[in-house]
Design an enzyme around this catalytic site. Structure first.
Site, PDB file in Angstrom:
ATOM      1  N   TYR A 155       3.939 -38.915  -2.266  1.00  0.00           N
ATOM      2  CA  TYR A 155       2.867 -38.246  -3.017  1.00  0.00           C
ATOM      3  C   TYR A 155       1.499 -38.475  -2.373  1.00  0.00           C
ATOM      4  CZ  TYR A 155       6.304 -37.664  -6.729  1.00  0.00           C
ATOM      5  OH  TYR A 155       7.413 -37.319  -7.454  1.00  0.00           O
ATOM      6  N   LYS A 202      15.699 -47.788  -1.012  1.00  0.00           N
ATOM      7  CA  LYS A 202      16.680 -47.151  -0.132  1.00  0.00           C
ATOM      8  C   LYS A 202      16.502 -47.739   1.271  1.00  0.00           C
ATOM      9  CE  LYS A 202      19.894 -43.940   0.242  1.00  0.00           C
ATOM     10  NZ  LYS A 202      21.151 -43.934  -0.512  1.00  0.00           N
ATOM     11  N   ASP A 235      20.249 -44.998  -5.591  1.00  0.00           N
ATOM     12  CA  ASP A 235      21.325 -44.175  -6.168  1.00  0.00           C
ATOM     13  C   ASP A 235      22.199 -45.023  -7.095  1.00  0.00           C
ATOM     14  OD1 ASP A 235      21.146 -44.736  -3.362  1.00  0.00           O
ATOM     15  OD2 ASP A 235      23.224 -44.139  -3.104  1.00  0.00           O
ATOM     16  N   ASP A 259       9.627 -41.303 -10.299  1.00  0.00           N
ATOM     17  CA  ASP A 259       9.491 -40.013 -10.966  1.00  0.00           C
ATOM     18  C   ASP A 259      10.865 -39.529 -11.444  1.00  0.00           C
ATOM     19  OD1 ASP A 259       8.364 -37.706 -11.867  1.00  0.00           O
ATOM     20  OD2 ASP A 259       7.772 -36.924  -9.914  1.00  0.00           O
TER      21      ASP A 259
END
Ligand code: NAI
Length: 366
Positions: A155, A202, A235, A259
């Site tokens: 972002y 991640k 995940d 988000d």
């Protein structure tokens, strides 16, 4: 195509918010110390849920002198700028704001007002408690929190078309921002009696950027040995949120993952109409619901104001009005337990105003 009746509905709803504010101001004794707070009703259902929230705060007896400011798609259309400079000045002055949702054009157009606000005011911590209300499907037992880094990651706005047909977005990760969001999460866990912080990352694929955030979080974790730090790939975090959300405690994560996980969390506790949020920086704080402008139901008077009311409860805690926050929180739980006056998206028939009137009645009785 724009709905031609929309502007007048928006103006009427904004006037409604100002009317509530004027009535409130008229009730003040002359020397009463009211909190001065910026109110941004926003677009779509924003003015409707904002007016409902003002009514509930008033019923709880909190003295608030609202500084009503306009921002959003309609303001952009009318004035050429979606976030007038007066809005930022107002928040900087009062240091606390309650904000309804603001629309953002998809693909092109101006930069998201929310992202601009968060970056300009350095509201680096986005706090979203994911907590079930009684008898709201699909899960009745969820109690976890997401702390999302609000100012960088994908972002950061570092996007370009390097060649025709080839676009590039840069995910910005700094040690400074990773450290301060981790500090915030551990501090939040401590203040709210949570035993565990889970970092969702991640770093197995994004070894440099997420690797840096993970290292920074580990370093912060060492300074807070009383809180357990759990590391989880994002995940797997999504799956754990569905199967065993409460085992996560406080999830700290970068911007985009936060988000997406927040909306997953909303799905667990009944939908977007239920999740509150706070954007907190060192100087200012802006409280807002997770949901957007809901253009499909805007102006119909049927939006669920729970999420903005719950955001206002977080705001009351932030400004030291914890007794009023507690009363509104308990009244909300009672309203959902009784299931008599609820809005349509969870099977009720009440309008936004009927919902808030019932909540005001319950607050007054506590
Ligand atoms: P949305 O949250 O506005 O709506 C998604 C669905 O949830 C719709 O069916 C809507 O009717 C329903 N919904 C949302 N809030 C509700 C409530 N309080 N009561 C009952 N039903 C509710 O998401 P969408 O459609 O993706 O976004 C619409 C606009 O909102 C976009 O312009 C987007 O940029 C903006 N947005 C603004 C946010 C903010 O200002 N914080 C956050 C998210 C989106």
């Amino acid at each position: 195509m724009r709905n031609p009746g929309y502007q007048s509905r928006w103006l009427a709803a904004r006037d409604d918010a100002e009317r509530v504010e004027t009535q409130r101001s008229a009730c003040y004794p002359p020397f009463c110390m009211a909190h001065r707070i910026t109110l941004i009703p926003g677009d779509g259902i924003g003015p409707e849920v904002s007016a409902a929230t003002q009514d509930v705060l008033r019923a709880a007896g909190v003295e608030i002198d609202w500084d009503v400011q306009t921002a959003g798609l309609e303001v952009a259309r009318l004035t050429g700028t979606p976030l007038p400079i007066a809005v930022l000045a107002s928040i900087r002055q009062h240091r606390v704001a309650l904000k309804g949702p603001c629309g953002t054009p998809i693909g092109g157009g101006f930069k998201s007002i929310n992202v601009t606000l968060r970056q300009t005011l350095d509201l680096y911590a986005n706090v979203r408690p994911i907590k079930s209300l009684p008898k709201v499907d699909p899960r009745f037992d969820v109690d976890m929190v997401i702390v999302r880094e609000n100012t960088e990651g994908l972002y950061a706005g570092l996007e370009l078309m390097i060649l025709p047909g080839i676009a590039q977005s840069i995910k910005l990760t700094t040690e400074r921002c990773s450290t301060r969001i981790a500090e915030f999460a551990f501090d939040y866990a401590k203040r709210h009696g949570r035993a565990r912080v889970t970092i969702a990352h991640k770093a197995n694929i994004l070894k440099v950027s997420d690797g840096l955030a993970l290292e920074a979080t580990r370093a912060v974790g060492k300074r807070h040995p009383e809180i357990e730090l759990r590391e989880m790939i994002v995940d797997a975090t999504a799956m754990t949120m569905v199967r065993d959300p409460n085992s996560l405690g406080v999830v700290v994560t970068e911007n985009l993952y936060g988000d997406i996980l927040s909306d997953l969390g909303a799905g667990l506790v009944g939908g977007l109409g239920f999740v509150a949020g706070a954007n907190i920086g060192d100087d200012c704080a802006v409280f807002e619901a997770v949901h957007g402008t809901a253009p499909d139901i805007a102006g119909k008077g049927i939006a669920n104001p729970t999420a903005l009311i719950a955001s206002a409860v977080m705001m009351l805690d932030h400004i030291g009005e914890s007794a009023a926050a507690d009363r509104i929180g308990r009244a909300l739980i009672r309203q959902y337990e009784e299931r008599k006056v609820l809005t349509g998206e969870i099977g009720g028939t009440a309008t936004t105003k009927e919902f808030s009137a019932e909540l005001c009645r319950l607050v007054a009785g506590l």
